[in-house]
Design an enzyme around this catalytic site. Structure first.
Site, PDB file in Angstrom:
ATOM      1  CB  CYS A 174      -0.986  -0.021   1.174  1.00  0.00           C
ATOM      2  SG  CYS A 174      -2.342   1.170   0.961  1.00  0.00           S
ATOM      3  CG  ASP A 216      -5.210   1.782   8.074  1.00  0.00           C
ATOM      4  OD1 ASP A 216      -4.455   1.076   7.394  1.00  0.00           O
ATOM      5  OD2 ASP A 216      -5.690   2.862   7.676  1.00  0.00           O
TER       6      ASP A 216
HETATM    7  O1  LIG Z   1      -0.595   6.748   8.095  1.00  0.00           O
HETATM    8  P1  LIG Z   1       0.168   6.124   6.973  1.00  0.00           P
HETATM    9  O2  LIG Z   1       1.453   5.479   7.458  1.00  0.00           O
HETATM   10  O3  LIG Z   1       0.395   7.075   5.837  1.00  0.00           O
HETATM   11  O4  LIG Z   1      -0.735   4.965   6.345  1.00  0.00           O
HETATM   12  C1  LIG Z   1      -1.197   3.899   7.114  1.00  0.00           C
HETATM   13  C2  LIG Z   1      -2.158   3.079   6.338  1.00  0.00           C
HETATM   14  O5  LIG Z   1      -3.256   3.867   5.884  1.00  0.00           O
HETATM   15  C3  LIG Z   1      -3.657   3.383   4.603  1.00  0.00           C
HETATM   16  O6  LIG Z   1      -5.031   3.219   4.495  1.00  0.00           O
HETATM   17  P2  LIG Z   1      -5.919   3.868   3.268  1.00  0.00           P
HETATM   18  O7  LIG Z   1      -5.139   3.861   2.000  1.00  0.00           O
HETATM   19  O8  LIG Z   1      -6.290   5.269   3.726  1.00  0.00           O
HETATM   20  O9  LIG Z   1      -7.129   2.977   3.214  1.00  0.00           O
HETATM   21  C4  LIG Z   1      -2.907   2.089   4.367  1.00  0.00           C
HETATM   22  O10 LIG Z   1      -3.549   0.959   4.925  1.00  0.00           O
HETATM   23  C5  LIG Z   1      -1.610   2.415   5.076  1.00  0.00           C
HETATM   24  O11 LIG Z   1      -0.826   1.281   5.359  1.00  0.00           O
END
Ligand SMILES: O=P(O)(O)OC[C@H]1O[C@H](OP(=O)(O)O)[C@H](O)[C@@H]1O
Length: 307
Positions: free
Chosen positions: A124, A193
């Site tokens: 991701c 998350d």
């Molecule tokens: O806070 P940071 O480290 O940037 O991201 C943490 C997590 O948030 C994201 O969720 P989404 O893409 O918003 O569903 C991903 O799951 C990623 O690993």
């Protein structure tokens, strides 16, 4: 209110995304709303702040950074409107500064665990995980990265752009190639998350597959998470809700309409049990997942008040 609604919509549609980014955006929205709020009584002030807090929290159910940020930013103790307003502005700004500093600290602390020559796999698009990778690279370590595509929203494309901007050698792979390439990898680094009191990780769907493959191949599995990603309510056994998003993220609704016997499931996150996690790199240091409870109690619990 209009600006808060716009921010809420951007979070819901993932125009603003990433657990840390949505937390900061929510804190900013509450701060700006409080700054301009015109009310005639403290009761009205409290009701309005609660209304926007609830709206922001309702946009995405899984990332605990969102309710944590909203609670920390909207905290006030004064019983007069002007003082309460100033408290919210101060607390929201404090949260935003703390979030920025946390990313830097995680980068510094985590990068010490990266060896020259390491091949890293990530999933991701995590700003916390990327902070470790780019800090290690900028300190002169010769590293390379496998980045998953991360279907269905393909946040892996954001990750490869970011890594490319730093000049880090990067290979993009489809999610189903994770186990195939794990033998070539030294470390897996992912974001979070939410982290439960028992050390379990909630992160982008497919994270648990990386963890299983890393475990099988005896590779190190590292999580990068700010302390505000730890979930206080899991202390009392509340489950973390897994967001399920629209089928149209996966398949054209016109095609699906022709397939009456087919349903689509689209969970955005999964659980990785603590036993597959070697370490969690936080802004207060590296901890084993078993220390999650201590982080919640000593670094979040008191600030968040009653769970
Ligand atoms: O806070 P940071 O480290 O940037 O991201 C943490 C997590 O948030 C994201 O969720 P989404 O893409 O918003 O569903 C991903 O799951 C990623 O690993």
């Amino acid at each position: 209110m209009q600006k808060v609604k716009e921010t809420a919509e951007k979070i819901r549609t993932m125009e603003i995304r990433g657990a840390g980014r949505i937390a900061k955006a929510a804190a900013e929205a509450i701060r700006d709303y409080a700054a301009e709020l015109e009310v005639t009584s403290m009761e009205e002030f409290s009701a309005k702040i609660k209304e926007v807090s609830d709206l922001l929290i309702s946009t995405r159910p899984t990332a605990v950074s969102l309710p944590n940020a909203v609670k920390l930013a909207s905290k006030y103790s004064s019983d007069n409107v002007e003082d309460a307003r100033q408290e919210i502005i101060k607390n929201a700004n404090l949260f935003i500064e703390r979030a920025d500093r946390a990313l830097e600290k995680i980068g510094k602390i985590g990068s010490r665990r990266i060896q020259d020559g390491d091949v890293i796999m990530t999933h991701c698009n995590s700003h916390a995980a990327l902070s470790i990778i780019t800090t290690a690279f900028e300190s002169g370590k010769d590293i390379s990265v496998y980045s998953t595509e991360s279907r269905p929203r393909c946040q892996g494309i954001l990750t490869i752009r970011h890594l490319n901007d730093f000049g880090i050698p990067t290979t993009l792979i489809v999610d189903s190639a994770v186990r195939y390439y794990m033998k070539d990898v030294d470390k897996v680094i992912v974001g979070a998350d939410a982290i439960a009191a028992n050390g379990a990780l909630v992160n982008k769907i497919g994270t648990s597959q990386l963890a299983l493959a890393a475990h099988e191949a005896r590779k190190s599995f590292m999580v990068a998470a700010e302390t505000f990603k730890f979930s206080p309510s899991t202390i009392v056994g509340n489950p973390i809700e897994i967001e399920e998003r629209d089928a149209e993220e996966i398949i054209d609704p016109a095609i699906l309409k022709e397939l009456p016997h087919v349903q689509v499931r689209n969970p955005a996150f999964d659980f990785t049990p603590a036993e597959y996690i070697d370490m969690i790199v936080t802004d207060i240091g590296i901890i084993p997942p078993a220390m999650a409870y201590t982080v919640i109690k000593e670094h979040l619990g008191w600030e968040l008040g009653e769970i």
